[in-house]
Design a protein around this motif. Structure first.
Motif, PDB file in Angstrom:
ATOM      1  N   VAL A 112       7.118  -0.219  -9.431  1.00 49.64           N
ATOM      2  CA  VAL A 112       7.197  -1.157  -8.302  1.00 49.64           C
ATOM      3  C   VAL A 112       6.046  -2.159  -8.367  1.00 49.64           C
ATOM      4  CG1 VAL A 112       6.963  -1.324  -5.786  1.00 49.64           C
ATOM      5  CG2 VAL A 112       8.475   0.405  -6.777  1.00 49.64           C
ATOM      6  N   THR A 113       4.845  -1.651  -8.559  1.00 50.69           N
ATOM      7  CA  THR A 113       3.689  -2.559  -8.566  1.00 50.69           C
ATOM      8  C   THR A 113       3.721  -3.488  -9.776  1.00 50.69           C
ATOM      9  OG1 THR A 113       2.298  -0.910  -9.670  1.00 50.69           O
ATOM     10  CG2 THR A 113       2.201  -0.981  -7.275  1.00 50.69           C
ATOM     11  N   LEU A 114       4.120  -2.980 -10.917  1.00 54.08           N
ATOM     12  CA  LEU A 114       4.174  -3.818 -12.112  1.00 54.08           C
ATOM     13  C   LEU A 114       5.241  -4.902 -11.975  1.00 54.08           C
ATOM     14  CD1 LEU A 114       2.896  -4.262 -14.856  1.00 54.08           C
ATOM     15  CD2 LEU A 114       4.583  -2.694 -15.833  1.00 54.08           C
ATOM     16  N   ARG A 115       6.369  -4.580 -11.357  1.00 51.66           N
ATOM     17  CA  ARG A 115       7.413  -5.579 -11.160  1.00 51.66           C
ATOM     18  C   ARG A 115       6.923  -6.708 -10.255  1.00 51.66           C
ATOM     19  NH1 ARG A 115      11.913  -4.146  -7.517  1.00 51.66           N
ATOM     20  NH2 ARG A 115      11.653  -6.073  -6.446  1.00 51.66           N
ATOM     21  N   ILE A 116       6.144  -6.386  -9.262  1.00 46.97           N
ATOM     22  CA  ILE A 116       5.641  -7.403  -8.339  1.00 46.97           C
ATOM     23  C   ILE A 116       4.486  -8.187  -8.958  1.00 46.97           C
ATOM     24  CG2 ILE A 116       4.461  -7.778  -6.124  1.00 46.97           C
ATOM     25  CD1 ILE A 116       6.061  -5.337  -5.066  1.00 46.97           C
ATOM     26  N   LEU A 117       3.535  -7.483  -9.559  1.00 46.03           N
ATOM     27  CA  LEU A 117       2.315  -8.126 -10.045  1.00 46.03           C
ATOM     28  C   LEU A 117       2.431  -8.697 -11.457  1.00 46.03           C
ATOM     29  CD1 LEU A 117      -0.156  -5.459  -8.680  1.00 46.03           C
ATOM     30  CD2 LEU A 117       0.212  -7.756  -7.757  1.00 46.03           C
ATOM     31  N   ARG A 118       3.297  -8.115 -12.274  1.00 51.98           N
ATOM     32  CA  ARG A 118       3.524  -8.550 -13.658  1.00 51.98           C
ATOM     33  C   ARG A 118       2.269  -8.489 -14.537  1.00 51.98           C
ATOM     34  NH1 ARG A 118       6.319 -12.920 -10.935  1.00 51.98           N
ATOM     35  NH2 ARG A 118       8.504 -12.376 -10.789  1.00 51.98           N
ATOM     36  N   ARG A 119       1.298  -7.686 -14.140  1.00 48.87           N
ATOM     37  CA  ARG A 119       0.075  -7.494 -14.933  1.00 48.87           C
ATOM     38  C   ARG A 119      -0.327  -6.034 -14.809  1.00 48.87           C
ATOM     39  NH1 ARG A 119      -4.434 -11.692 -13.297  1.00 48.87           N
ATOM     40  NH2 ARG A 119      -5.666 -10.087 -14.322  1.00 48.87           N
ATOM     41  N   ASP A 169      -3.134  -4.541 -15.578  1.00 49.86           N
ATOM     42  CA  ASP A 169      -4.470  -4.301 -15.037  1.00 49.86           C
ATOM     43  C   ASP A 169      -4.456  -4.336 -13.506  1.00 49.86           C
ATOM     44  OD1 ASP A 169      -3.943  -7.088 -15.204  1.00 49.86           O
ATOM     45  OD2 ASP A 169      -6.088  -7.563 -15.145  1.00 49.86           O
ATOM     46  N   LEU A 170      -3.719  -5.285 -12.936  1.00 51.36           N
ATOM     47  CA  LEU A 170      -3.623  -5.355 -11.479  1.00 51.36           C
ATOM     48  C   LEU A 170      -2.796  -4.193 -10.934  1.00 51.36           C
ATOM     49  CD1 LEU A 170      -3.083  -9.190 -10.913  1.00 51.36           C
ATOM     50  CD2 LEU A 170      -5.200  -7.867 -10.696  1.00 51.36           C
ATOM     51  N   ILE A 193      -2.319   0.860  -7.935  1.00 52.93           N
ATOM     52  CA  ILE A 193      -1.917   2.272  -7.942  1.00 52.93           C
ATOM     53  C   ILE A 193      -3.058   3.156  -7.463  1.00 52.93           C
ATOM     54  CG2 ILE A 193      -1.404   4.212  -9.513  1.00 52.93           C
ATOM     55  CD1 ILE A 193       1.044   2.649  -8.636  1.00 52.93           C
ATOM     56  N   GLN A 194      -4.262   2.868  -7.924  1.00 48.94           N
ATOM     57  CA  GLN A 194      -5.423   3.641  -7.488  1.00 48.94           C
ATOM     58  C   GLN A 194      -5.603   3.523  -5.969  1.00 48.94           C
ATOM     59  OE1 GLN A 194      -9.065   2.594  -9.470  1.00 48.94           O
ATOM     60  NE2 GLN A 194     -10.184   4.293  -8.591  1.00 48.94           N
ATOM     61  N   GLU A 195      -5.527   2.312  -5.447  1.00 45.45           N
ATOM     62  CA  GLU A 195      -5.653   2.099  -4.000  1.00 45.45           C
ATOM     63  C   GLU A 195      -4.511   2.778  -3.240  1.00 45.45           C
ATOM     64  OE1 GLU A 195      -5.808  -2.106  -3.314  1.00 45.45           O
ATOM     65  OE2 GLU A 195      -7.592  -2.361  -4.555  1.00 45.45           O
ATOM     66  N   SER A 218       0.421  -4.374  -3.252  1.00 43.05           N
ATOM     67  CA  SER A 218       0.673  -5.373  -4.294  1.00 43.05           C
ATOM     68  C   SER A 218       0.754  -6.771  -3.694  1.00 43.05           C
ATOM     69  CB  SER A 218       1.980  -5.057  -5.030  1.00 43.05           C
ATOM     70  OG  SER A 218       1.901  -3.820  -5.680  1.00 43.05           O
ATOM     71  N   LEU A 219       1.489  -6.898  -2.611  1.00 44.70           N
ATOM     72  CA  LEU A 219       1.642  -8.202  -1.977  1.00 44.70           C
ATOM     73  C   LEU A 219       0.322  -8.684  -1.385  1.00 44.70           C
ATOM     74  CD1 LEU A 219       5.149  -7.750  -0.348  1.00 44.70           C
ATOM     75  CD2 LEU A 219       4.566  -8.997  -2.429  1.00 44.70           C
ATOM     76  N   ASP A 220      -0.480  -7.759  -0.860  1.00 47.90           N
ATOM     77  CA  ASP A 220      -1.809  -8.133  -0.365  1.00 47.90           C
ATOM     78  C   ASP A 220      -2.662  -8.693  -1.499  1.00 47.90           C
ATOM     79  OD1 ASP A 220      -1.175  -7.310   2.183  1.00 47.90           O
ATOM     80  OD2 ASP A 220      -2.222  -5.379   2.036  1.00 47.90           O
ATOM     81  N   LEU A 221      -2.582  -8.067  -2.669  1.00 52.19           N
ATOM     82  CA  LEU A 221      -3.350  -8.535  -3.815  1.00 52.19           C
ATOM     83  C   LEU A 221      -2.879  -9.914  -4.261  1.00 52.19           C
ATOM     84  CD1 LEU A 221      -5.613  -7.719  -5.772  1.00 52.19           C
ATOM     85  CD2 LEU A 221      -3.844  -6.807  -7.270  1.00 52.19           C
ATOM     86  N   ILE A 222      -1.581 -10.137  -4.246  1.00 52.98           N
ATOM     87  CA  ILE A 222      -1.052 -11.462  -4.600  1.00 52.98           C
ATOM     88  C   ILE A 222      -1.609 -12.510  -3.655  1.00 52.98           C
ATOM     89  CG2 ILE A 222       1.031 -12.892  -4.542  1.00 52.98           C
ATOM     90  CD1 ILE A 222       2.526 -10.525  -5.760  1.00 52.98           C
TER      91      ILE A 222
END
Length: 181
Positions: free
Chosen positions: A36-43, A45-46, A51-53, A84-88
């Motif tokens: 899920v996070t990789l699909r949203i962030l596409r990176r 490292d992010l 995932i850790q958070e 993920s969206l918060d990071l974006i």
């Protein structure tokens, strides 16, 4: 993947501070949440950072999980998605239209849509999507569900990116009008 009942049990154990249960929960769900996070962030490292958070938040908030409101995986995916969206929002200086995943509203609530409301809203949305021309419906789903960029859509639909932007905007306006009626 474990059954929902097993995940509920693990979350209850995690809420009591059981580290072994947390490790089992992590092993059982990490692939799904990372996807899920990789699909949203596409990176990657992010995605690793999120995932850790996410798991830190799951550890601290497992006691707030209510199986009557959402399934365990839905609750955890919502946390990962919202992070993920918060990071974006923090890291991106691009327009919100340039990041399709950011167009989805991320609430503070772990279960963003109540099940009953979701069912009715989803029926209405699907009905409105059904009124769109097949190509426009496919384009919207690729953009806002699968996270395709305008450039990817332009290549797929053999049209300039600005035309794709116009088609997406018009299609969204049609759906909004349909939902408003």
């Amino acid at each position: 993947m474990l059954t929902p009942a097993e995940l509920v049990w693990l979350l209850a154990a995690v809420a009591k501070g059981d580290q072994a249960a947390f490790e089992r929960l992590y092993i059982a769900t990490k692939a799904k949440l990372y996807g899920v996070t990789l699909r949203i962030l596409r990176r990657s490292d992010l995605a690793d950072e999120v995932i850790q958070e996410t798991y830190l938040k799951i550890w601290h908030n497992a006691g707030t999980f209510d199986p009557r409101v959402a399934s365990p995986i839905t609750w955890m995916v919502a946390i990962a998605r919202n992070r993920s969206l918060d990071l974006i929002r923090k890291k991106s200086e691009a327009s919100i239209e340039d990041e399709p995943a950011a167009m989805e509203v991320a609430g503070d609530e772990p279960n963003p849509l109540a099940r009953r409301e979701m069912t009715e809203e989803l029926r209405r949305l699907l009905g409105c999507l059904g009124h769109l021309e097949e190509g426009r419906r496919r384009m919207l789903l690729l953009a806002y569900y699968s996270g395709w960029s305008r450039d990817q859509l332009a290549a797929e639909f053999e049209a300039p990116a600005n035309t794709i932007k116009t088609w997406l905007r018009r299609s969204l306006m049609e759906i909004r009008e349909c939902l408003g009626s």
